[in-house]
Design an enzyme around this catalytic site. Structure first.
Site, mmCIF file in Angstrom:
data_model
loop_
_atom_site.group_PDB
_atom_site.id
_atom_site.type_symbol
_atom_site.label_atom_id
_atom_site.label_comp_id
_atom_site.label_asym_id
_atom_site.label_seq_id
_atom_site.Cartn_x
_atom_site.Cartn_y
_atom_site.Cartn_z
ATOM 1 N N GLY A 98 -3.936 -6.200 0.788
ATOM 2 C CA GLY A 98 -4.260 -7.566 0.571
ATOM 3 C C GLY A 98 -2.699 -8.335 0.332
ATOM 4 O O GLY A 98 -2.517 -9.435 -0.319
ATOM 5 N N ARG A 99 -1.649 -7.537 0.630
ATOM 6 C CA ARG A 99 -0.143 -8.026 0.254
ATOM 7 C C ARG A 99 -0.026 -8.159 -1.272
ATOM 8 O O ARG A 99 0.868 -9.047 -1.673
ATOM 9 C CB ARG A 99 0.094 -9.453 1.071
ATOM 10 C CG ARG A 99 -0.073 -9.392 2.591
ATOM 11 C CD ARG A 99 0.664 -8.466 3.017
ATOM 12 N NE ARG A 99 0.789 -8.702 4.346
ATOM 13 C CZ ARG A 99 0.427 -7.829 5.360
ATOM 14 N NH1 ARG A 99 -0.373 -6.669 5.135
ATOM 15 N NH2 ARG A 99 0.447 -7.919 6.901
ATOM 16 N N VAL A 100 -0.841 -7.774 -2.341
ATOM 17 C CA VAL A 100 -0.728 -7.797 -3.584
ATOM 18 C C VAL A 100 0.174 -6.597 -4.095
ATOM 19 O O VAL A 100 -0.338 -5.737 -4.653
ATOM 20 C CB VAL A 100 -2.056 -7.730 -4.184
ATOM 21 C CG1 VAL A 100 -1.800 -8.139 -5.721
ATOM 22 C CG2 VAL A 100 -3.015 -8.826 -3.690
#
Ligand SMILES: Cc1cc2nc3c(=O)[nH]c(=O)nc-3n(C[C@H](O)[C@H](O)[C@H](O)COP(=O)(O)O)c2cc1C
Length: 212
Positions: free
Chosen positions: A190-192
């Site tokens: 999630g691009r975290v």
């Protein structure tokens, strides 16, 4: 413009996270750990780095080089001292390098100033290179314009096929980057992503986590 966005890849190596609580307090050792993990994963040339230089008035340029040595003394690559990058370095020694290890979904950024390596170390490394590479370094004035490829190749062939020693030319050598900042980046779903930055304050490293 391209007609559609490139396929989206998720970064899903959540089992490998980098946080203040689990990184090595010494960034060179943290780099060594990741470097060795990349090396033993067998993805080839873990020492490929992008090297960014810039002119004193701030015009950047970027190219790949090979990291040949690293440790507490710094991060060393070799090149031609007459090349474009070297001219930029001589007028502005501040550079950045970047390792990107996509299959482990990692990148490392390192910033600092470079200085030339001492001649003994340069010659040691030069003499370990294959004959053709030594000949190419002797014949080439890297980044100067090529007047005649044919003439260049003739000179190269003559030197490399001869029997004389090929000494390290004076215009060829190493640069040692002494880091003042590192950033380790680990891709996450999630691009975290995880990001840990080290800043050299005085003689010690100050660590912080950055937002993704
Ligand atoms: C994977 C890779 C590794 C490279 N390694 C080096 C290197 O170690 N030293 C070098 O001078 N050029 C290396 N090059 C070539 C540089 O990218 C560049 O073309 C050259 O150094 C001239 O750059 P400059 O005109 O900015 O000085 C490499 C290129 C690639 C793609």
């Amino acid at each position: 413009m391209n007609e559609s966005y490139p396929p989206r890849q998720d970064y899903n190596f959540a089992d490998s996270s980098i946080r203040l609580g689990n990184v090595n307090p010494d960034p060179v050792e943290q780099f060594r750990q990741w470097y060795l993990e990349e090396e033993s994963a067998g993805h080839g040339e873990p020492n490929r780095i992008a090297l960014a230089t810039s002119t004193p008035d701030g015009i950047p340029s970027l190219r790949m080089v090979l990291l040949k040595l690293f440790g507490a003394e710094g991060f060393i690559f070799f090149t031609d001292y007459t090349s474009r990058k070297s001219k930029e370095i001589e007028s502005n020694p501040c550079v950045a390098i970047l390792s990107h290890w996509p299959r482990l979904q990692r990148q490392v950024r390192i910033e600092g100033a470079v200085e030339r390596t001492d001649r003994k170390l340069t010659e040691e490394y030069f003499n370990s290179r294959p004959r053709l590479s030594r000949a190419a370094a002797s014949v080439s004035r890297q980044s100067s314009s090529m007047d005649s490829r044919e003439e260049f190749e003739n000179q190269l062939h003559e030197l490399s096929s001869g029997v004389n020693e090929i000494d390290c030319p004076p215009n060829w050598g190493g640069y040692c980057l002494r880091p003042v900042r590192f950033e380790f980046w680990q891709g996450q779903p999630g691009r975290v992503h995880d990001r840990v930055q080290y800043d050299l304050i005085g003689d010690s490293w100050s660590l912080s986590e950055l937002q993704p």
